[in-house]
Design an enzyme around this catalytic site. Structure first.
Site, PDB file in Angstrom:
ATOM      1  N   ASN A  78       0.545  -1.415   0.005  1.00 50.13           N
ATOM      2  CA  ASN A  78      -0.231  -0.409  -0.020  1.00 50.13           C
ATOM      3  C   ASN A  78       1.074   1.071   0.310  1.00 50.13           C
ATOM      4  OD1 ASN A  78      -2.049   2.491   0.418  1.00 50.13           O
ATOM      5  ND2 ASN A  78      -3.401   0.489   1.874  1.00 50.13           N
ATOM      6  N   ASP A  79       1.715   1.957   0.799  1.00 48.94           N
ATOM      7  CA  ASP A  79       2.097   3.106   1.308  1.00 48.94           C
ATOM      8  C   ASP A  79       3.577   2.994   0.179  1.00 48.94           C
ATOM      9  OD1 ASP A  79       0.014   3.280   2.836  1.00 48.94           O
ATOM     10  OD2 ASP A  79       1.264   2.025   4.234  1.00 48.94           O
TER      11      ASP A  79
END
Length: 461
Positions: free
Chosen positions: A387-388
């Site tokens: 994600n990040d």
């Protein structure tokens, strides 16, 4: 014996260094660990041979208890829980050093008539060891989700409180080191340093946790080296300095990979908030869902596919399924690469360890700087639980908490398929615009199950 013990220590730290060299690649890592373990056995034997060693019953009891606790824990831990296991084991080392310093204080009647370097080294080891132990416990709690992953601090007062605690620990150390002081000073030092360790790590967000683990590991090494100096133990000095130096270098490299300074991370990082998509600006967004069959068709007719693994792959234990899928794609003439972000996962090298366990070729693992130019020439990028490290807000949105953090340029691919259980945010607790992009499709579900379904569809093509 006076000659044998130094020789054994030289052999021990030579094996430490040689074993560490083996950790530079997955093919030699296991052998490197075994070599370093042999070195530790040699160091323990050399220490037990030192004149004046007694209390054999307690020594044997400690060895037995340590073995009974350590071996089953290490063998049974799942790969998903490896980061918190590393944090816990590292903390135990720091705690042991702190107790050694306390023991030295008691055995020397409050450092009476001890050389200044012994006193300073012991007190330094006590402070750093206690900070490392309690800080590692908080890191363990965050990784194990016993504690919230989000930053928990005192806001603007946090650094003032930390400074007061540090000054308090130093004052206790000065009083304890004056010779013949009350034992309450060394106990106060350990307690104040314990609170400092807790207060330093609590405000650090989950997204910074890989850097924190590496930093705490370096602190434990430095405290062990200081304790070795106080005890005149060559093996502890060398091993501690190796751990401290390597941990410091790794911490610096990982901080640079996130475009963040170590002081900024220690001052309180972002992460772990768990905000809902769209909650920040109230804008409703839509995503495109896809199926395993559509994903299989896209990848089967691609020239190049890049797999981007994240913590979601670790949670689902999908690395072997990913390897099987990649093998099928390569048999169809598709070139498969793996893009590894330095802070993907929950500890340094987390994704490398998982993929190496599945026998993914080491040359297929591409570091961020090496692979970022490839995305614009890639037909399909498969993001598995990351994600990040793929969030374009880090590059495009100055208001984002992660703005400036180098990311994998996944959004430049011709097509992006994201495997996720839900639309929940990553460990940094912020939404990812990649999921709503025109080129992105979402394949919802357990990562391992989804990859297996894609693999079955590939077989049918």
């Amino acid at each position: 014996m006076a000659t044998l013990i130094p020789i054994l220590y030289i052999v021990a730290f030579s094996l430490f260094i040689y074993g560490l060299m083996g950790l530079t690649g997955p093919k030699t890592a296991v052998r490197g660990n075994h070599i370093a373990a042999v070195g530790m056995v040699v160091a323990v034997v050399a220490t037990l041979l030192m004149p004046g060693t007694h209390n054999w019953l307690l020594i044997i009891l400690g060895l037995v208890l340590g073995t009974l606790l350590g071996v089953p824990s290490a063998r049974q831990v799942k790969m998903t829980a490896m980061p918190q296991m590393v944090a816990l084991f590292n903390g135990v080392g720091g705690g042991a050093v702190a107790l050694i310093a306390w023991s030295e204080f008691r055995m020397t009647a409050g450092f009476t008539d001890e050389p200044a370097y012994v006193v300073i080294a012991s007190l330094f080891a006590a402070i750093i060891g206690s900070v490392s132990f309690w800080g590692s416990l908080i890191a363990f709690g965050k990784l194990q989700e016993i504690l919230p992953g989000r930053p928990m601090g005192l806001g603007k007062a946090q650094q003032v409180v930390n400074a007061v605690l540090l000054i308090g620990a130093v004052v206790c150390a000065v009083m304890a080191g004056m010779g013949g002081a009350s034992e309450l000073w060394i106990i106060g030092l350990l307690l104040v340093a314990a609170v400092l360790g807790v207060m330093v790590v609590l405000p650090i967000g989950g997204a910074d946790m890989p850097v924190v683990i590496s930093l705490l590991n370096a602190l434990t090494g430095l405290s062990a080296a200081a304790a070795g100096l106080a005890l005149d133990n060559t093996a502890m000095i060398v091993a501690g300095m190796i751990v401290g130096a390597s941990g410091s270098i790794l911490t610096n490299l990982m901080a640079k990979a996130m475009n963040r300074s170590i002081p900024a991370i220690v001052a309180g990082g972002f992460g772990g908030g768990g905000t809902l998509p769209g909650a920040e600006d109230g804008v409703e967004r839509t995503v495109k869902s896809t199926s395993a069959a559509d994903a299989a068709i896209q990848m089967a007719y691609a020239s190049q596919v890049i797999v981007v693994p994240g913590y979601g792959m670790a949670v689902a234990q999908a690395q072997h399924a990913v390897k099987d899928m990649a093998k099928l794609l390569e048999a169809k003439g598709v070139e498969v690469k793996y893009a590894i972000h330095p802070v993907a996962g929950r500890m340094p090298g987390h994704m490398n360890v998982l993929l190496a366990e599945a026998d993914v070729p080491y040359d297929a693992l591409k570091e961020m700087d090496e692979v970022n130019d490839e995305f614009s020439r890639t037909d399909v990028t498969l993001v598995i639980g990351a994600n990040d490290v793929t969030n374009p807000a880090a590059r495009n949105d100055p208001s984002s908490p992660i703005h400036g953090m180098p990311i994998l340029n996944v959004d430049e691919s011709k097509s992006v398929i994201v495997l996720k259980r839900s639309m929940s945010s990553g460990f940094a607790g912020i939404d990812n615009p990649l999921f709503y992009a025109d080129r992105t499709s979402m394949l919802f579900g357990d990562a391992k199950k989804s990859v297996v379904e894609v693999t079955e569809e590939l077989k049918a093509l």
